[in-house]
Design an enzyme around this catalytic site. Structure first.
Site, PDB file in Angstrom:
ATOM      1  N   LYS A  33       0.798  -1.228   0.000  1.00 43.46           N
ATOM      2  CA  LYS A  33       0.000   0.000   0.000  1.00 43.46           C
ATOM      3  C   LYS A  33       0.830   1.277   0.000  1.00 43.46           C
ATOM      4  CE  LYS A  33      -0.750   0.032   5.053  1.00 43.46           C
ATOM      5  NZ  LYS A  33      -0.095   1.317   5.367  1.00 43.46           N
ATOM      6  N   GLY A  37       9.641  -2.421   1.237  1.00 38.09           N
ATOM      7  CA  GLY A  37      10.557  -2.361   2.371  1.00 38.09           C
ATOM      8  C   GLY A  37       9.817  -2.211   3.683  1.00 38.09           C
ATOM      9  N   SER A 264       5.518   6.182  22.017  1.00 34.38           N
ATOM     10  CA  SER A 264       6.241   4.940  21.739  1.00 34.38           C
ATOM     11  C   SER A 264       5.830   3.878  22.749  1.00 34.38           C
ATOM     12  CB  SER A 264       7.750   5.193  21.813  1.00 34.38           C
ATOM     13  OG  SER A 264       8.461   4.022  21.513  1.00 34.38           O
ATOM     14  N   ILE A 265       4.562   3.460  22.667  1.00 31.51           N
ATOM     15  CA  ILE A 265       4.058   2.499  23.651  1.00 31.51           C
ATOM     16  C   ILE A 265       3.766   1.134  23.034  1.00 31.51           C
ATOM     17  CG2 ILE A 265       3.092   4.320  25.086  1.00 31.51           C
ATOM     18  CD1 ILE A 265       0.335   3.520  24.002  1.00 31.51           C
ATOM     19  N   ALA A 314      12.214  -7.434  12.553  1.00 31.69           N
ATOM     20  CA  ALA A 314      12.410  -7.683  11.120  1.00 31.69           C
ATOM     21  C   ALA A 314      13.086  -9.015  10.863  1.00 31.69           C
ATOM     22  CB  ALA A 314      13.239  -6.552  10.511  1.00 31.69           C
ATOM     23  N   HIS A 439      41.158 -13.216  18.658  1.00 33.66           N
ATOM     24  CA  HIS A 439      41.705 -12.345  19.701  1.00 33.66           C
ATOM     25  C   HIS A 439      42.540 -11.239  19.061  1.00 33.66           C
ATOM     26  CE1 HIS A 439      43.393 -11.151  23.562  1.00 33.66           C
ATOM     27  NE2 HIS A 439      44.574 -11.114  22.969  1.00 33.66           N
TER      28      HIS A 439
END
Length: 453
Positions: A33, A37, A264-265, A314, A439
């Site tokens: 829609k 991506g 941002s909940i 993702a 290492h």
């Protein structure tokens, strides 16, 4: 024309499924829609990482004196956004090219399932009708906008934002209130703090980071507070108005001033208005129900990605898409969620895989828990003056197998995949001890922790 597979959604699950299905010879159609991506590439994973990398460079330069480097530093937010847009444009173009190279077709529009046919299922998009033998529902998720007084009005006026609008800001707000201390909220708080904003995070829970290990969450909070970010935990937001966010703290109403507010909940699956009811696709709490083969309750109808609500990441979507396509092709494969890595791309980073210490206790597991400082790694010490990161490993005491790894440190995001493979393959402690780590690398911290058992 009857397609072998119609995919609703061109996000990580949708476009990867299109690639896999197309290369396997299935006549495939993807209906998206907005932008190929999906949210991850256009409004989430990649855009935020470009911003956070700029913030990391700025932070490192600003505190370079610890390493004998002195510089005058400023972050040009407009230039950061310009670069973000360039990266997104290049990657979305790459996705479209990959889907096309696989032989899959793409249609721009909102796809809706309208019923069954003799061959399979019927889907409509932008006035055209398509038929497919199989369906893959990969419509993703959307940010939750809660019914808090003032939020809807604030969102309409531009005062309240989701991460989508925050990533398009051309100027850094002087003050920012973030409602929600989960992954997205913390990453955005970190960036805007580095960019010069005074940031306050208001979180309903008494900890940050959602399901991450409690001790690691406290360490991350401490590091973010050192940078000037204020946290209000255990606080319920009651209203948003007049440049402020009001919340209840210890039984009293308090407020935090913000030129902008970031919501941002959490996110919810996109299942509304896509026609699931027309064919009877089963859902629960708004998410499409799937089994371990990514099948729904209907024959030849699958779902992958955020839309099934299992693991909204993702990389989970990628794997779910692969499992779905393999089963479509008759190649038995199943989805496992026991070793899905999670990362918070703050500075320092947080990464984890498998069970946490708290989850192990809740399940009544007999476990050995061992934590050691990241300073056991020479590479970490060389590159992190005054760093206080650490790693915590969880070992099943009966079977002597690694079942959880959690860390807070730079490089955590690049190390966790190795720990994930160990958990996924159920390696024993002795088997891990026999592995050779390069290492000096920070990844050696896993070996150091294992040898403490």
């Amino acid at each position: 024309m009857i397609y072998d597979l119609i995919i609703l959604g061109g996000g990580p699950a949708g476009y990867l499924a299109a690639e896999r299905a197309g290369h396997a010879g299935l006549k495939t159609l993807v209906i998206e829609k907005e932008h190929m991506g999906g949210v991850c590439l256009n409004e989430g994973c990649i855009p935020t990482k470009t911003l956070l990398y700029s913030a990391k460079i700025a932070d490192s330069a600003a505190h370079g004196e610890k390493y004998g480097v002195k510089a005058e530093v400023s972050l040009d937010h407009a230039a950061v956004i310009k670069r973000k847009d360039k990266v997104v444009k290049n990657l979305t173009g790459g996705v479209r090219a990959a889907v096309k190279a696989a032989g899959a077709e793409m249609v721009s529009g909102f796809g809706t399932i309208t019923g069954r046919t003799a061959e399979g299922y019927r889907v409509e998009a932008e006035g055209s009708t398509y038929e497919g033998k199989r369906l893959l529902i990969a419509t993703g998720s959307s940010a939750i906008i809660p019914p808090i007084p003032g939020v809807i009005e604030g969102y309409k006026s531009g005062f309240v934002m989701t991460s989508t609008e925050a990533l398009a800001l051309t100027e850094v707000p002087k003050t920012l209130v973030v409602i929600g201390g989960g992954v997205i909220g913390l990453e955005m708080a970190g960036y805007f703090n580095s960019a010069g904003a005074k940031v306050t995070v208001v979180e309903m829970l008494d900890k940050i980071g959602g399901m991450i290990d409690d001790e690691i969450g406290k360490n991350l909070q401490k590091n973010m507070e050192k940078k000037g970010i204020t946290f209000k935990l255990g606080c319920q937001v009651t209203r948003v108005e007049n440049g402020s966010v009001f919340f209840e703290e210890n039984g009293k109403e308090e407020s935090a001033a913000g030129e902008k507010v970031l919501l941002s909940i959490g996110r919810r699956p996109n299942t509304a208005n896509i026609g699931l009811e027309s064919v009877g696709v089963a859902t629960e709490r708004g998410a499409v129900l799937t089994d371990e083969y990514m099948k729904t309750n209907l024959p030849e109808v699958y779902a992958a990605g955020d839309v099934n609500g299992k693991s909204m990441l993702a990389h989970t979507a990628y794997r779910e898409a692969e499992v779905a396509v393999k089963n479509m092709l008759g190649k038995r494969d199943r989805m496992r969620y026991t070793a899905v890595p999670s990362v918070i791309y703050t500075n320092p980073e947080v990464a984890g895989v498998g069970v946490t210490e708290a989850a192990a206790k809740e399940k009544g597991l007999d476990v050995i828990v061992k934590s050691i400082p990241m300073n056991y790694s020479g590479r970490y010490m060389a590159e992190n003056e005054g760093g206080d990161g650490f790693i915590k490993i969880i070992v099943d005491n009966e079977w002597q197998k690694l079942i959880g790894v959690h860390m807070v440190a730079n490089y955590a995001s690049e190390i966790i995949y190795g720990a994930g493979m160990m958990v996924e393959k159920e390696l024993t402690i002795d088997e891990i001890k026999s592995l050779i780590f390069p290492h000096p690398t920070v990844s050696e911290i896993i070996r150091e922790a294992i040898f403490q058992i």
